[in-house]
Scaffold this motif. Structure first.
Motif, PDB file in Angstrom:
ATOM      1  N   ASP A  58       0.838  -1.205   0.000  1.00 47.95           N
ATOM      2  CA  ASP A  58       0.000   0.000   0.000  1.00 47.95           C
ATOM      3  C   ASP A  58       0.873   1.255   0.000  1.00 47.95           C
ATOM      4  N   GLY A  59       0.248   2.405  -0.305  1.00 46.30           N
ATOM      5  CA  GLY A  59       0.992   3.642  -0.462  1.00 46.30           C
ATOM      6  C   GLY A  59       1.727   4.096   0.787  1.00 46.30           C
ATOM      7  N   ILE A  60       1.105   3.940   1.956  1.00 48.89           N
ATOM      8  CA  ILE A  60       1.744   4.341   3.211  1.00 48.89           C
ATOM      9  C   ILE A  60       3.002   3.507   3.450  1.00 48.89           C
ATOM     10  N   THR A  61       2.873   2.188   3.288  1.00 49.26           N
ATOM     11  CA  THR A  61       4.017   1.298   3.499  1.00 49.26           C
ATOM     12  C   THR A  61       5.123   1.584   2.499  1.00 49.26           C
ATOM     13  N   LEU A  62       4.739   1.805   1.234  1.00 51.77           N
ATOM     14  CA  LEU A  62       5.741   2.096   0.208  1.00 51.77           C
ATOM     15  C   LEU A  62       6.478   3.386   0.512  1.00 51.77           C
ATOM     16  N   CYS A  63       5.747   4.427   0.873  1.00 53.64           N
ATOM     17  CA  CYS A  63       6.379   5.712   1.172  1.00 53.64           C
ATOM     18  C   CYS A  63       7.335   5.572   2.351  1.00 53.64           C
ATOM     19  N   HIS A  64       6.891   4.880   3.383  1.00 56.89           N
ATOM     20  CA  HIS A  64       7.751   4.679   4.554  1.00 56.89           C
ATOM     21  C   HIS A  64       9.006   3.887   4.180  1.00 56.89           C
ATOM     22  N   ARG A  65       8.843   2.855   3.340  1.00 55.09           N
ATOM     23  CA  ARG A  65      10.001   2.066   2.913  1.00 55.09           C
ATOM     24  C   ARG A  65      10.985   2.915   2.132  1.00 55.09           C
ATOM     25  N   LEU A  66      10.459   3.738   1.205  1.00 60.98           N
ATOM     26  CA  LEU A  66      11.327   4.605   0.407  1.00 60.98           C
ATOM     27  C   LEU A  66      12.139   5.540   1.299  1.00 60.98           C
ATOM     28  N   ARG A  67      11.452   6.194   2.232  1.00 63.83           N
ATOM     29  CA  ARG A  67      12.149   7.149   3.099  1.00 63.83           C
ATOM     30  C   ARG A  67      13.154   6.450   4.009  1.00 63.83           C
ATOM     31  N   SER A  68      12.810   5.266   4.495  1.00 66.55           N
ATOM     32  CA  SER A  68      13.728   4.543   5.379  1.00 66.55           C
ATOM     33  C   SER A  68      14.978   4.064   4.644  1.00 66.55           C
ATOM     34  N   HIS A  69      14.881   3.996   3.300  1.00 64.52           N
ATOM     35  CA  HIS A  69      16.040   3.623   2.489  1.00 64.52           C
ATOM     36  C   HIS A  69      16.742   4.854   1.901  1.00 64.52           C
ATOM     37  N   GLY A  70      16.406   6.022   2.406  1.00 67.69           N
ATOM     38  CA  GLY A  70      17.106   7.240   1.999  1.00 67.69           C
ATOM     39  C   GLY A  70      16.592   7.912   0.752  1.00 67.69           C
ATOM     40  N   TYR A  71      15.418   7.522   0.266  1.00 63.33           N
ATOM     41  CA  TYR A  71      14.861   8.139  -0.945  1.00 63.33           C
ATOM     42  C   TYR A  71      14.433   9.567  -0.631  1.00 63.33           C
ATOM     43  N   GLN A  72      14.952  10.535  -1.389  1.00 60.68           N
ATOM     44  CA  GLN A  72      14.747  11.937  -1.049  1.00 60.68           C
ATOM     45  C   GLN A  72      13.914  12.716  -2.055  1.00 60.68           C
ATOM     46  N   LYS A  73      13.502  12.096  -3.158  1.00 58.27           N
ATOM     47  CA  LYS A  73      12.735  12.837  -4.154  1.00 58.27           C
ATOM     48  C   LYS A  73      11.319  13.116  -3.645  1.00 58.27           C
ATOM     49  N   PRO A  74      10.666  14.178  -4.157  1.00 60.47           N
ATOM     50  CA  PRO A  74       9.325  14.539  -3.670  1.00 60.47           C
ATOM     51  C   PRO A  74       8.292  13.438  -3.914  1.00 60.47           C
ATOM     52  N   SER A  85      -6.941  11.826   9.807  1.00 55.51           N
ATOM     53  CA  SER A  85      -6.001  10.775  10.210  1.00 55.51           C
ATOM     54  C   SER A  85      -5.287  10.182   8.996  1.00 55.51           C
ATOM     55  N   ASP A  86      -6.004  10.080   7.846  1.00 57.70           N
ATOM     56  CA  ASP A  86      -5.358   9.600   6.617  1.00 57.70           C
ATOM     57  C   ASP A  86      -4.239  10.546   6.197  1.00 57.70           C
ATOM     58  N   LYS A  87      -4.533  11.836   6.231  1.00 57.67           N
ATOM     59  CA  LYS A  87      -3.520  12.831   5.842  1.00 57.67           C
ATOM     60  C   LYS A  87      -2.318  12.778   6.772  1.00 57.67           C
ATOM     61  N   ILE A  88      -2.591  12.684   8.076  1.00 62.06           N
ATOM     62  CA  ILE A  88      -1.496  12.622   9.047  1.00 62.06           C
ATOM     63  C   ILE A  88      -0.636  11.383   8.799  1.00 62.06           C
ATOM     64  N   ASP A  92       3.205  11.664   7.804  1.00 58.77           N
ATOM     65  CA  ASP A  92       4.148  11.062   8.748  1.00 58.77           C
ATOM     66  C   ASP A  92       4.959   9.941   8.102  1.00 58.77           C
ATOM     67  N   ALA A  93       4.394   9.304   7.070  1.00 58.98           N
ATOM     68  CA  ALA A  93       5.124   8.249   6.366  1.00 58.98           C
ATOM     69  C   ALA A  93       6.212   8.816   5.464  1.00 58.98           C
ATOM     70  N   GLY A  94       6.160  10.138   5.218  1.00 58.23           N
ATOM     71  CA  GLY A  94       7.208  10.772   4.425  1.00 58.23           C
ATOM     72  C   GLY A  94       6.740  11.511   3.198  1.00 58.23           C
ATOM     73  N   ALA A  95       5.420  11.589   2.972  1.00 59.47           N
ATOM     74  CA  ALA A  95       4.924  12.338   1.816  1.00 59.47           C
ATOM     75  C   ALA A  95       5.197  13.831   1.999  1.00 59.47           C
ATOM     76  N   ASP A  96       5.444  14.513   0.885  1.00 55.43           N
ATOM     77  CA  ASP A  96       5.682  15.952   0.925  1.00 55.43           C
ATOM     78  C   ASP A  96       4.391  16.743   0.798  1.00 55.43           C
ATOM     79  N   ASP A  97       3.382  16.139   0.197  1.00 55.83           N
ATOM     80  CA  ASP A  97       2.099  16.820   0.014  1.00 55.83           C
ATOM     81  C   ASP A  97       1.031  15.745  -0.154  1.00 55.83           C
ATOM     82  N   TYR A  98      -0.238  16.166  -0.030  1.00 57.68           N
ATOM     83  CA  TYR A  98      -1.348  15.211   0.003  1.00 57.68           C
ATOM     84  C   TYR A  98      -2.534  15.899  -0.650  1.00 57.68           C
TER      85      TYR A  98
END
Length: 230
Positions: A58-74, A85-88, A92-98
């Motif tokens: 899912d998108g939350i898990t993917l975003c968190h995985r990317l950030r935990s591996h140092g992915y820095q692109k927006p 709560s969805d936005k938070i 919090d998972a690392g998205a830059d915008d929602y």
């Protein structure tokens, strides 16, 4: 600029990809989280447009995985999940915008431009190199205030060069940035587009070597110091 659109609704994905392509972005589509993860490891994207409800990962898990591996692109989350709560969770998972579906395309394009500016702090809203100016908001390109009438691929090529300045770009790097993964242009195609851009720049008054060729290595813009002496 290359965008990875991660969306499992094929019809919506194709509609968004077409709209983004009209804005002169190169768009690849991934329809599940695992494919998107593999895409980010294979190619250098400028921005991810990410749905939340995805197969495999899912998108939350993917975003968190990317950030935990140092992915820095927006990362811009585009989803129908509209609670606070969805936005938070997304942020919090690392998205830059929602942004919530259904989305106004004008707002989506503006948010993408803002994130791309934020992701490359050395680049102002209007890109400049000597007398060359490129406005990503209006897609206007001028040299010494003379409009350049260029094709979408020529625009993408100039934008890539302007965002990299003196950094050498090989033909294979240029192909990776401005052609979709489902197209297979050869390196001669890059030479053809470069030749056309150079001719149009020269016709507007630019030096013949405004775009330098470093043989066997790639291309870059001529030093600003040397341009001032031209």
């Amino acid at each position: 600029m290359r965008i990875l659109l991660i969306e499992d609704d094929i019809r919506l994905a194709e509609t968004l990809a077409e709209a983004l392509t009209d804005q002169l972005y190169v768009v690849d589509i991934a329809t599940d989280g695992e494919s998107a993860w593999n895409c980010t490891k294979a190619l250098d994207y400028d921005l991810l447009l990410l749905d939340l409800m995805l197969p495999e990962i899912d998108g939350i898990t993917l975003c968190h995985r990317l950030r935990s591996h140092g992915y820095q692109k927006p990362v811009l989350m585009l989803t129908a999940c509209d609670t606070i709560s969805d936005k938070i969770s997304g942020l919090d998972a690392g998205a830059d915008d929602y942004i919530i579906k259904p989305v106004d395309l004008g707002e989506l394009f503006a948010r993408i431009r803002a994130l791309l500016r934020r992701g490359n702090t050395i680049s102002p809203p209007v890109l400049e190199w000597g007398n060359l100016q490129l406005n990503p908001s209006t897609y206007e390109v001028t040299y010494n205030h003379t409009p350049l009438h260029i094709t979408p691929k020529e625009y993408s090529l100039l934008e890539l060069l302007l965002r990299n300045g003196r950094r050498l770009l090989s033909r294979s790097v240029i192909i990776d940035h401005i052609w979709r993964t489902d197209t297979c242009p050869d390196e001669h195609t890059v030479k053809v587009h470069l030749r056309s851009v150079r001719q149009k720049l020269k016709a507007a008054g630019a030096p013949e070597d405004f775009i330098e060729t470093i043989h066997g290595m790639g291309y870059r813009l001529k030093s600003l110091d040397l341009l001032q002496k031209s």
